[in-house]
Design a protein around this motif. Structure first.
Motif, mmCIF file in Angstrom:
data_model
loop_
_atom_site.group_PDB
_atom_site.id
_atom_site.type_symbol
_atom_site.label_atom_id
_atom_site.label_comp_id
_atom_site.label_asym_id
_atom_site.label_seq_id
_atom_site.Cartn_x
_atom_site.Cartn_y
_atom_site.Cartn_z
ATOM 1 N N ILE A 100 -10.682 -2.385 -2.067
ATOM 2 C CA ILE A 100 -10.742 -0.915 -1.251
ATOM 3 C C ILE A 100 -9.207 -1.690 0.021
ATOM 4 N N LYS A 101 -9.558 -2.985 0.630
ATOM 5 C CA LYS A 101 -8.527 -2.918 2.261
ATOM 6 C C LYS A 101 -7.358 -2.957 1.394
ATOM 7 N N ALA A 102 -7.450 -3.703 0.339
ATOM 8 C CA ALA A 102 -5.806 -3.877 0.439
ATOM 9 C C ALA A 102 -5.372 -2.709 -0.583
ATOM 10 N N SER A 103 -5.787 -1.422 -0.547
ATOM 11 C CA SER A 103 -5.317 0.166 -0.833
ATOM 12 C C SER A 103 -5.679 1.023 -0.341
ATOM 13 N N GLY B 237 -9.156 -15.684 -7.423
ATOM 14 C CA GLY B 237 -9.075 -15.003 -6.181
ATOM 15 C C GLY B 237 -9.287 -13.756 -6.032
ATOM 16 N N SER B 238 -9.190 -12.486 -4.974
ATOM 17 C CA SER B 238 -9.229 -11.842 -4.781
ATOM 18 C C SER B 238 -8.147 -10.531 -6.141
ATOM 19 N N ASN C 2 -15.983 -8.030 -4.728
ATOM 20 C CA ASN C 2 -14.390 -8.174 -4.745
ATOM 21 C C ASN C 2 -13.199 -6.557 -4.610
ATOM 22 N N LEU C 3 -14.958 -5.471 -4.776
ATOM 23 C CA LEU C 3 -14.894 -4.017 -4.782
ATOM 24 C C LEU C 3 -14.296 -3.928 -3.116
ATOM 25 N N LYS C 4 -15.040 -4.504 -2.346
ATOM 26 C CA LYS C 4 -14.792 -4.565 -0.531
ATOM 27 C C LYS C 4 -12.867 -5.060 -0.700
ATOM 28 N N ILE D 190 -3.290 3.241 -9.005
ATOM 29 C CA ILE D 190 -4.047 2.812 -8.580
ATOM 30 C C ILE D 190 -5.033 1.441 -9.495
ATOM 31 N N LEU D 191 -4.917 0.554 -10.663
ATOM 32 C CA LEU D 191 -5.556 -0.687 -11.009
ATOM 33 C C LEU D 191 -5.357 -2.185 -10.194
ATOM 34 N N PHE D 192 -6.556 -2.802 -10.578
ATOM 35 C CA PHE D 192 -7.353 -3.991 -10.087
ATOM 36 C C PHE D 192 -7.650 -5.118 -11.290
ATOM 37 N N THR D 193 -6.961 -5.989 -11.048
ATOM 38 C CA THR D 193 -6.946 -6.795 -11.933
ATOM 39 C C THR D 193 -8.780 -7.155 -11.646
ATOM 40 N N SER D 194 -9.414 -8.064 -12.092
ATOM 41 C CA SER D 194 -10.880 -8.737 -12.343
ATOM 42 C C SER D 194 -11.060 -9.367 -11.343
#
Length: 269
Positions: free
Chosen positions: A105-108, A186-187, A100-102, A178-182
């Motif tokens: 990182i890719k998305a942002s 899915g991703s 999920n962290l990778k 930028i924050l991320f869902t858990s």
């Protein structure tokens, strides 16, 4: 309930809002963590500008820079340090797992991850950081701080006295975080909030709840979630409450022992 705020106070950058809070509430102690070395407004501003300039030397204006840290003075200083120099914080959830962290990182589009050796060792995240180091550069803030010299300290003194002159110019509608869902389904999905979003959310809370600047707010919630960041870190700084940052909401015994020691009035849980 107090009188409605001037709309201009909602449409401002995070650095300007922090500096304005110092002018409103005085140069009081405003931030502390379990190391028990509190910072005043000016101390926070100086530290943010000095650290932020170091990070700016290895990044580009507007670049998205990841933060992998628990709730602490360090995460707050780093967050505002990025803003002081026109960078965008990306808050990484260190409990989300490697995949999920990778994906986050890719998305942002993150190229660098800011973290600290002490935290990684205590949280036994060495393997995770090693894995993340294959997709982004790990920047150890411990090492960055060791490079701070007299010239940097003099810069910090000047920036602390006139921060609005030294801050890289940004717009309230520029990205604030930028924050991320858990990633439970899915991703992880990225959520971009503007600086104005973050400031307005804090101001709106204060409009509905009578917050006393003499209070101490105890925040053990992680700043990689919106509540821990907005209510636990930004809100008290902008409203004059001393914010005590604690790295985990799971340490029930340690937290209950600390509450009377720090004279906490508010606890988020």
């Amino acid at each position: 309930m107090r009188q409605p705020l001037d709309s201009k106070l909602y449409t401002t950058t995070l650095i300007d809002a922090l500096v304005d809070a110092r002018a409103t509430y005085g140069d009081k102690e405003i931030l502390e963590d379990q190391d028990r070395n509190p910072l005043t407004y000016t101390g926070l501003i100086r530290a943010a500008f000095v650290l932020g300039r170091k990070i700016a030397g290895m990044t580009q204006k507007g670049e998205r820079v990841a933060i992998l840290l628990p709730s602490s003075m360090g995460v707050v200083v780093t967050f505002f340090g990025l803003h002081a120099h026109g960078r965008v914080p990306v808050m990484l959830n260190f409990t989300a797992g490697e995949a999920n962290l990778k994906a986050a990182i890719k998305a942002s589009g993150v190229k660098k991850i800011l973290t600290a050796k002490r935290f990684i060792q205590q949280a036994t995240l060495d393997d995770l950081v090693a894995a993340l180091g294959t997709v982004a550069e790990i920047v150890w803030l411990d090492d960055v701080r060791k490079t701070i010299g007299l010239k940097d300290k003099l810069y910090g003194l000047a920036a602390g006295a006139a921060p609005k002159r030294f801050a890289v110019k940004t717009d309230p509608n520029d990205p604030g975080v930028i924050l991320f869902t858990s990633g439970s389904f899915g991703s992880p999905k990225g959520v971009m909030l503007t600086q104005q979003n973050l400031v307005a959310n804090a101001r709106q809370v204060a409009e509905h709840i009578s917050l006393d600047p003499a209070w101490v707010l105890f925040n053990p919630l992680p700043t990689f979630h919106c509540f821990g960041l907005t209510a636990g870190a930004i809100l008290p700084l902008l409203e004059g409450l001393k914010a005590f940052q604690y790295p985990s909401p799971l340490h029930a015994k340690q937290i209950t022992d600390l509450l009377p020691q720090v004279k906490a009035n508010l606890l988020f849980a």
